[in-house]
Design a protein around this motif. Structure first.
Motif, PDB file in Angstrom:
ATOM      1  N   GLU A  64       4.240 -14.474   2.997  1.00  0.00           N
ATOM      2  CA  GLU A  64       4.038 -13.537   2.141  1.00  0.00           C
ATOM      3  C   GLU A  64       3.756 -12.278   2.878  1.00  0.00           C
ATOM      4  O   GLU A  64       4.203 -11.067   2.397  1.00  0.00           O
ATOM      5  N   GLN A  65       2.980 -12.414   3.917  1.00  0.00           N
ATOM      6  CA  GLN A  65       3.062 -11.195   4.755  1.00  0.00           C
ATOM      7  C   GLN A  65       4.246 -10.707   5.268  1.00  0.00           C
ATOM      8  O   GLN A  65       4.390  -9.216   5.119  1.00  0.00           O
ATOM      9  N   PHE A  66       5.183 -11.586   5.540  1.00  0.00           N
ATOM     10  CA  PHE A  66       6.338 -11.227   6.169  1.00  0.00           C
ATOM     11  C   PHE A  66       7.231 -10.343   4.931  1.00  0.00           C
ATOM     12  O   PHE A  66       7.843  -9.262   5.041  1.00  0.00           O
ATOM     13  N   VAL A  67       7.078 -10.801   3.828  1.00  0.00           N
ATOM     14  CA  VAL A  67       7.931 -10.344   2.458  1.00  0.00           C
ATOM     15  C   VAL A  67       7.243  -8.847   2.327  1.00  0.00           C
ATOM     16  O   VAL A  67       8.123  -8.056   2.061  1.00  0.00           O
ATOM     17  N   THR A  68       5.998  -8.893   2.411  1.00  0.00           N
ATOM     18  CA  THR A  68       5.188  -7.624   1.900  1.00  0.00           C
ATOM     19  C   THR A  68       5.621  -6.566   3.107  1.00  0.00           C
ATOM     20  O   THR A  68       6.121  -5.461   2.762  1.00  0.00           O
ATOM     21  N   ALA A  69       5.755  -7.005   4.292  1.00  0.00           N
ATOM     22  CA  ALA A  69       5.976  -6.056   5.320  1.00  0.00           C
ATOM     23  C   ALA A  69       7.308  -5.526   5.332  1.00  0.00           C
ATOM     24  O   ALA A  69       7.722  -4.407   5.485  1.00  0.00           O
ATOM     25  N   VAL A  70       8.349  -6.403   4.788  1.00  0.00           N
ATOM     26  CA  VAL A  70       9.841  -6.161   4.660  1.00  0.00           C
ATOM     27  C   VAL A  70       9.997  -5.050   3.488  1.00  0.00           C
ATOM     28  O   VAL A  70      10.555  -4.028   3.655  1.00  0.00           O
TER      29      VAL A  70
ATOM     30  N   ASP B 295       7.471  -3.120   2.421  1.00  0.00           N
ATOM     31  CA  ASP B 295       6.848  -1.832   2.525  1.00  0.00           C
ATOM     32  C   ASP B 295       7.870  -1.017   3.378  1.00  0.00           C
ATOM     33  O   ASP B 295       7.993   0.324   3.387  1.00  0.00           O
ATOM     34  N   LYS B 296       8.499  -1.631   4.475  1.00  0.00           N
ATOM     35  CA  LYS B 296       9.413  -0.904   5.253  1.00  0.00           C
ATOM     36  C   LYS B 296      10.670  -0.290   4.457  1.00  0.00           C
ATOM     37  O   LYS B 296      10.871   0.901   4.791  1.00  0.00           O
ATOM     38  N   GLY B 297      11.085  -1.207   3.697  1.00  0.00           N
ATOM     39  CA  GLY B 297      12.125  -0.580   2.589  1.00  0.00           C
ATOM     40  C   GLY B 297      11.579   0.719   2.171  1.00  0.00           C
ATOM     41  O   GLY B 297      12.452   1.672   1.900  1.00  0.00           O
ATOM     42  N   GLN B 298      10.463   0.514   1.328  1.00  0.00           N
ATOM     43  CA  GLN B 298       9.958   1.519   0.642  1.00  0.00           C
ATOM     44  C   GLN B 298       9.634   2.924   1.485  1.00  0.00           C
ATOM     45  O   GLN B 298       9.955   4.051   1.040  1.00  0.00           O
ATOM     46  N   ALA B 299       9.317   2.692   2.726  1.00  0.00           N
ATOM     47  CA  ALA B 299       9.061   3.855   3.636  1.00  0.00           C
ATOM     48  C   ALA B 299      10.322   4.694   3.934  1.00  0.00           C
ATOM     49  O   ALA B 299      10.316   5.623   4.472  1.00  0.00           O
ATOM     50  N   ARG B 300      11.469   3.917   3.774  1.00  0.00           N
ATOM     51  CA  ARG B 300      12.629   4.458   4.131  1.00  0.00           C
ATOM     52  C   ARG B 300      13.053   5.993   3.303  1.00  0.00           C
ATOM     53  O   ARG B 300      13.150   5.599   2.243  1.00  0.00           O
TER      54      ARG B 300
END
Lengths: 114, 114
Positions: free
Chosen positions: B101-107, B109-114
């Motif tokens: 779950e942490q991994f999915v959230t991190a991915v 969030d990274k996508g949204q930050a772009r």
């Protein structure tokens, strides 16, 4: 019911060995190749493979071959079968405790009514 | 730890048989004599006694002889040992789900930050 019983035989038999339980412990953290799984054990590969086949036959793990590497993963459903069996045992004990309490209450009430 | 592991071997081995599980199911309702326990099974007494000894050695039951009658009763502690082992397995899976779950959230969030 017969099938469920035979399934439980296989599951409990599979769990009755420290190597197999250790493999399940490792797979609980995520899938792994046979090579990775075998590493911590001082055991010839054919002996180790017997444990893997045992676990696979009992339904506790599934294996998949991709190229030359066979990967193993845990299957959670057999664990649910054990929990169902344990819950049924516990339900029997609790029903018994309830009957004992009713008996004690009845004896006490009878004593008070005198 | 070694002792706990050997204890689990014996418990799981004892549970890997339909006659022994049926005996435990009967004893879950309350203590019973060997005669009562053996009645539902189409089995010679010496064979049945092997199952009783197996259950007693694994710690799942205790037996006591009074006069000519040997009475068996369930012992709940080994069941707690199985539950401890199952809980440890479940804790591994849950830790893994948390990491995924942490991994999915991190991915994400990274996508949204772009």
């Amino acid at each position: 019911m017969e099938q469920y019983s035979a399934q439980l035989d296989g599951i409990f038999q599979a769990l009755a060995d420290p190597t197999r339980r250790a493999v399940l412990g490792r797979l609980g953290k995520g899938p792994a190749s046979i090579g990775e799984l075998a590493k911590p054990f001082d055991m010839a590969l054919p002996s180790f493979m017997k444990h893997i086949h045992f676990l696979e036959d009992s339904g506790l793990i599934r294996t998949r071959k991709a190229g030359r590497v066979r990967t193993c993963a845990i299957r959670k459903r057999p664990f649910a079968a054990i929990e169902t069996w344990l819950s049924a045992q516990r339900a029997l004990w609790e029903a018994r405790t309830d009957r004992l309490e009713q008996f004690v209450t009845a004896v006490r009430d009878k004593g008070q009514a005198r």
